[in-house]
Write a protein that holds these residues in place. Structure first.
Motif, short mmCIF file in Angstrom:
data_model
loop_
_atom_site.label_atom_id
_atom_site.label_comp_id
_atom_site.label_asym_id
_atom_site.label_seq_id
_atom_site.Cartn_x
_atom_site.Cartn_y
_atom_site.Cartn_z
N VAL A 99 -17.44 -5.40 26.49
CA VAL A 99 -17.64 -6.51 25.57
C VAL A 99 -17.06 -7.80 26.15
O VAL A 99 -17.65 -8.88 26.04
CB VAL A 99 -17.02 -6.20 24.20
N GLY A 100 -15.89 -7.67 26.79
CA GLY A 100 -15.29 -8.86 27.39
C GLY A 100 -16.17 -9.46 28.47
O GLY A 100 -16.35 -10.69 28.53
N HIS A 101 -16.76 -8.61 29.34
CA HIS A 101 -17.67 -9.12 30.36
C HIS A 101 -18.88 -9.80 29.72
O HIS A 101 -19.33 -10.85 30.17
CB HIS A 101 -18.15 -7.97 31.25
N ARG A 102 -19.41 -9.17 28.66
CA ARG A 102 -20.61 -9.73 28.03
C ARG A 102 -20.30 -11.05 27.34
O ARG A 102 -21.11 -11.98 27.36
CB ARG A 102 -21.19 -8.72 27.03
N ILE A 103 -19.12 -11.14 26.71
CA ILE A 103 -18.75 -12.39 26.05
C ILE A 103 -18.60 -13.50 27.07
O ILE A 103 -19.06 -14.64 26.86
CB ILE A 103 -17.45 -12.20 25.25
N ARG A 104 -17.95 -13.20 28.21
CA ARG A 104 -17.79 -14.21 29.24
C ARG A 104 -19.15 -14.67 29.77
O ARG A 104 -19.37 -15.85 30.03
CB ARG A 104 -16.90 -13.68 30.37
N LEU A 105 -20.06 -13.72 29.92
CA LEU A 105 -21.41 -14.07 30.36
C LEU A 105 -22.11 -14.92 29.30
O LEU A 105 -22.78 -15.91 29.61
CB LEU A 105 -22.21 -12.81 30.64
N SER A 106 -21.94 -14.56 28.03
CA SER A 106 -22.58 -15.32 26.94
C SER A 106 -22.05 -16.74 26.89
O SER A 106 -22.81 -17.69 26.60
CB SER A 106 -22.33 -14.62 25.60
N ARG A 107 -20.76 -16.91 27.18
CA ARG A 107 -20.21 -18.26 27.17
C ARG A 107 -20.84 -19.11 28.26
O ARG A 107 -21.09 -20.30 28.08
CB ARG A 107 -18.69 -18.19 27.36
N ARG A 108 -21.09 -18.49 29.41
CA ARG A 108 -21.73 -19.24 30.49
C ARG A 108 -23.19 -19.55 30.15
O ARG A 108 -23.70 -20.61 30.46
CB ARG A 108 -21.59 -18.48 31.79
N GLU A 109 -23.84 -18.60 29.46
CA GLU A 109 -25.20 -18.88 29.00
C GLU A 109 -25.18 -20.01 27.97
O GLU A 109 -26.06 -20.88 27.98
CB GLU A 109 -25.80 -17.62 28.40
N LEU A 110 -24.19 -19.98 27.08
CA LEU A 110 -24.08 -21.03 26.07
C LEU A 110 -23.82 -22.38 26.73
O LEU A 110 -24.42 -23.40 26.35
CB LEU A 110 -22.96 -20.69 25.09
N ALA A 111 -22.92 -22.41 27.72
CA ALA A 111 -22.65 -23.65 28.43
C ALA A 111 -23.92 -24.16 29.10
O ALA A 111 -24.22 -25.37 29.09
CB ALA A 111 -21.55 -23.43 29.46
N SER A 112 -24.68 -23.23 29.68
CA SER A 112 -25.95 -23.60 30.31
C SER A 112 -26.90 -24.21 29.29
O SER A 112 -27.55 -25.23 29.55
CB SER A 112 -26.58 -22.37 30.96
N ASP A 113 -26.98 -23.57 28.09
CA ASP A 113 -27.88 -24.08 27.06
C ASP A 113 -27.50 -25.51 26.65
O ASP A 113 -28.37 -26.36 26.43
CB ASP A 113 -27.84 -23.16 25.83
N TRP A 114 -26.18 -25.76 26.53
CA TRP A 114 -25.76 -27.10 26.14
C TRP A 114 -26.11 -28.13 27.22
O TRP A 114 -26.57 -29.24 26.92
CB TRP A 114 -24.25 -27.12 25.87
N ILE A 115 -25.89 -27.77 28.46
CA ILE A 115 -26.21 -28.70 29.55
C ILE A 115 -27.70 -28.96 29.59
O ILE A 115 -28.16 -30.11 29.69
CB ILE A 115 -25.71 -28.15 30.90
N VAL A 116 -28.49 -27.87 29.53
CA VAL A 116 -29.94 -28.01 29.56
C VAL A 116 -30.41 -28.86 28.37
O VAL A 116 -31.27 -29.75 28.50
CB VAL A 116 -30.61 -26.63 29.54
N GLY A 117 -29.83 -28.58 27.18
CA GLY A 117 -30.22 -29.33 25.99
C GLY A 117 -29.91 -30.81 26.12
O GLY A 117 -30.72 -31.67 25.75
N ALA A 118 -28.74 -31.11 26.68
CA ALA A 118 -28.35 -32.52 26.81
C ALA A 118 -29.26 -33.25 27.79
O ALA A 118 -29.74 -34.36 27.50
CB ALA A 118 -26.89 -32.60 27.29
N VAL A 119 -29.52 -32.64 28.94
CA VAL A 119 -30.38 -33.30 29.93
C VAL A 119 -31.80 -33.43 29.39
O VAL A 119 -32.46 -34.48 29.54
CB VAL A 119 -30.36 -32.52 31.26
N SER A 120 -32.29 -32.37 28.74
CA SER A 120 -33.66 -32.41 28.21
C SER A 120 -33.78 -33.46 27.12
O SER A 120 -34.82 -34.12 26.98
CB SER A 120 -34.04 -31.03 27.65
N THR A 121 -32.71 -33.64 26.33
CA THR A 121 -32.74 -34.64 25.27
C THR A 121 -32.94 -36.05 25.84
O THR A 121 -33.66 -36.88 25.26
CB THR A 121 -31.43 -34.59 24.46
N VAL A 122 -32.32 -36.31 26.98
CA VAL A 122 -32.49 -37.61 27.63
C VAL A 122 -33.95 -37.84 27.98
O VAL A 122 -34.52 -38.92 27.75
CB VAL A 122 -31.59 -37.72 28.88
N PHE A 123 -34.58 -36.80 28.56
CA PHE A 123 -36.00 -36.92 28.93
C PHE A 123 -36.87 -37.11 27.69
O PHE A 123 -37.82 -37.91 27.68
CB PHE A 123 -36.46 -35.71 29.72
N VAL A 124 -36.58 -36.36 26.63
CA VAL A 124 -37.37 -36.49 25.40
C VAL A 124 -37.21 -37.88 24.80
O VAL A 124 -38.19 -38.49 24.33
CB VAL A 124 -36.94 -35.40 24.38
#
Length: 627
Positions: free
Chosen positions: A268-293
């Motif tokens: 579970v600890g490994h999966r949570i750490r991976l999920s946090r990195r996925e979440l960080a990725s989603d925020w970065i992608v969302g922020a950059v995509s928002t600029v383009f939109v």
């Protein structure tokens, strides 16, 4: 983004660990695009093979749904244009009906497509797991004896459930999102080409993140694969009846459950750490995509001079942004999972599925001679060899025995005989041919083996006896009863409620057998195997002396049909054998007949001194095993 996605900490035991790095370049972060393409092709081909109708219908429905956002934009633009007061209700009826149809029917149609994709996913995973288990069953025993092989098997099963099962649905979803994006962008281009371009660029961050996450996922599986294997082992100990009862009797269940819990926490600890990195990725992608939109919206409003038709364009940009976001998520998942699926494809390709040389086919007859010469083997991490220059031989009709104290090298010699390990030096041949010349599975067809740590297979009596034969090879009942007679089980099986078809074992509410009865069943299974060479490792260790004597008499009575290699810790079982090889420190230190070795008063006599003394004075200690 690389620094956020490229590392996951934590390993069993709580020590932080970085995932192993990969070289920078085309293959960085999860393998090359070629690996990704191979994984996609593999899943599509498996899905099509498993369910062509579902693939066709879901693909058609998905493509239709992909054009819904573009149709909605065009219909809304037409409706806005005709609501300028110069048109009648008839003029706006057509675009209005299109919008109503899209709103009312899109979700039910999407539910149909989703259901078909889910059905296809389940069909694929059932077919894939069946083949994975079949390939695991046909993995050479020499490979299965290595820990890395079983760890890799476990990883493939876990990846199949976590990634391969959903890859087709994710791929179809990604295609739908990409097509929807293209269609909406094409519609936007009629309002503003710059807005259309900026909308397309909003997809780029998601693609980059998907490639980076692919590497994170691969390194995740490299770390957690072995943990899954240990966790499942402990889980089986706690729920399997024999081990569960023993653990409860020992009062050790809590300790095993605690270890199981710690492994789960690691996972579970490994999966949570991976999920946090996925979440960080989603925020970065969302922020950059928002600029383009935002840029696309500004370009649209400027390009349409803030006219009412810009409403349709704004709807199109927001719809395209949603499609881009969904496409990014789906493509990211595909890019993350596909390289892992490629490993499954490589694994399945590594073990041929054809059974032209299957180990369960009828055994070759007429083996005349077994010869072992100069056998030497040292296990990794050991200074001294387990066996050194070991030699023994047997001809058809002979029974030979390997004896020695624990650690003398008997098991290593048997493993080399069966081809389960490749010795450092020496040869093992049957009629002049070795396992490398014959092939491992054909080599194993020549043997019927009973190991000391035999398994209690909780099947029916018939299924137990036929385990060494091909499922397509129906063994006559007469042959099964002869094997049971050899093992002294005829009366017991005849007394069972369903005879040969009686379920055995407590796990499935079957008939309970004693340890000696299970061992006799293993002896009977060797007889049903009907191979030209029998290898029996302590075949009567759990059987009383009187029954043991009867079984050995029957074994010896039929010895002319085969070569028999016997390992025993009981002097009594060695009286009728043709030749005894005494091992000590990995070497053959003495060999000869029982009488000759007793008369010589050498290593054999010293090894069995207490048993031989008991046989001489009638004290009844002949059943006493070696220390």
């Amino acid at each position: 983004m690389v620094s956020i996605l490229g590392r996951v900490r934590g390993v069993p035991g709580g020590r932080p660990r970085h995932f192993p790095g990969r070289r920078v370049g085309a293959a960085t972060y999860g393998g090359s695009m070629r690996d990704t393409a191979r994984g996609i092709r593999f899943v599509v081909a498996r899905t099509w093979r498993a369910s062509p109708p579902r693939v066709m219908v879901s693909a058609v429905v998905t493509l239709l749904l992909a054009f819904v956002p573009a149709l909605q934009v065009l219909a809304l633009a037409t409706l806005v244009e005709r609501l300028d007061g110069e048109h009648t209700l008839r003029d706006v009826l057509a675009p209005l009906l299109v919008i109503v149809a899209i709103v009312g029917l899109a979700n039910p149609v999407r539910a149909v497509a989703t259901t078909l994709r889910v059905d296809a996913d389940h069909t694929v995973i059932a077919d894939l797991e069946r083949e994975l288990m079949l390939r695991a069953a046909r993995t050479p025993p020499r490979d299965l004896a290595r820990a890395e092989t079983t760890a890799r098997l476990q990883k493939q099963v876990e990846v199949a459930h976590a990634s391969a099962q959903y890859l087709y649905g994710q791929l179809v979803g990604a295609i739908e999102s990409v097509v929807a994006t293209i269609a909406v962008v094409a519609a936007l281009a009629t309002f503003s080409r710059l807005a259309a371009l900026l909308t397309v660029l909003a997809l780029v961050p998601a693609l980059i993140a998907g490639r980076l996450l692919a590497g994170v996922w691969r390194r995740y599986w490299d770390v957690v694969g072995p943990i899954f294997g240990r966790q499942r082992y402990l889980s089986n100990l706690l729920v399997r009846q024999r081990s569960a009862v023993e653990l409860a009797t020992l009062g050790a269940g809590d300790a095993v459950a605690a270890r199981h819990g710690r492994l789960w926490r690691d996972l579970v600890g490994h999966r949570i750490r991976l999920s946090r990195r996925e979440l960080a990725s989603d925020w970065i992608v969302g922020a950059v995509s928002t600029v383009f939109v935002l840029g696309a919206l500004v370009a649209l409003l400027v390009g349409t001079d803030l006219s009412p038709v810009a409403v349709a364009g704004v709807t199109g940009v927001t719809g395209a942004a949603a499609s881009v976001g969904m496409a990014g998520v789906q493509i990211g998942r595909v890019l993350s999972a596909a390289p892992q699926v490629t490993e499954i494809a490589d694994f399945l390709a590594g073990v041929p599925l054809t059974d032209d040389d299957g180990a369960t086919r009828p055994s070759p007859s007429g083996i005349e001679e077994l010869r072992v010469r100069g056998l030497t083997h040292t296990y990794p991490g050991r200074a001294a060899p387990a066996v050194a220059d070991v030699a023994f031989e047997a001809r058809r009709g002979e029974v030979v025995a390997l004896v020695g104290a624990n650690g003398a090298g008997k098991t290593t010699a048997l493993h080399a005989l069966l081809g389960l390990l490749t010795p450092d030096a020496g040869t093992v041949t049957l009629d002049g041919l070795g396992p490398d010349e014959v092939g491992q599975r054909p080599w194993l067809r020549r043997f019927a083996t009973m190991v000391q740590e035999y398994e209690r297979y909780e099947f029916t009596v018939r299924e137990n006896l036929q385990l060494g034969r091909s499922p397509d090879d129906a063994v006559p009942d007469e042959a099964l009863w002869r094997a049971l007679e050899l093992a002294g089980l005829t009366d017991l099986v005849r007394s069972l409620p369903d005879g040969l078809d009686t379920q055995l074992g407590e796990q499935w509410d079957g008939t309970t057998l004693s340890g000696g009865q299970w061992q006799r069943l293993s002896v009977a299974r060797v007889a049903v195997r009907d191979a030209p060479v029998w290898v029996l490792d302590e075949p009567t260790s759990a059987i009383d002396a009187e029954s043991e004597e009867a079984i050995l008499e029957r074994l010896v009575a039929g010895k002319e049909e085969r070569i028999t290699v016997l390992v025993s810790h009981r002097a009594w079982t060695l009286r009728a054998v043709d030749r005894i090889y005494v091992l000590d420190g990995g070497r053959v230190v003495e060999h000869g007949s029982y009488r000759a070795l007793v008369a010589a008063d050498g290593p054999f006599s010293r090894l069995f001194r207490n048993q031989l003394a008991g046989a001489a004075d009638g004290s009844g200690v002949t059943d006493r095993a070696l220390p």
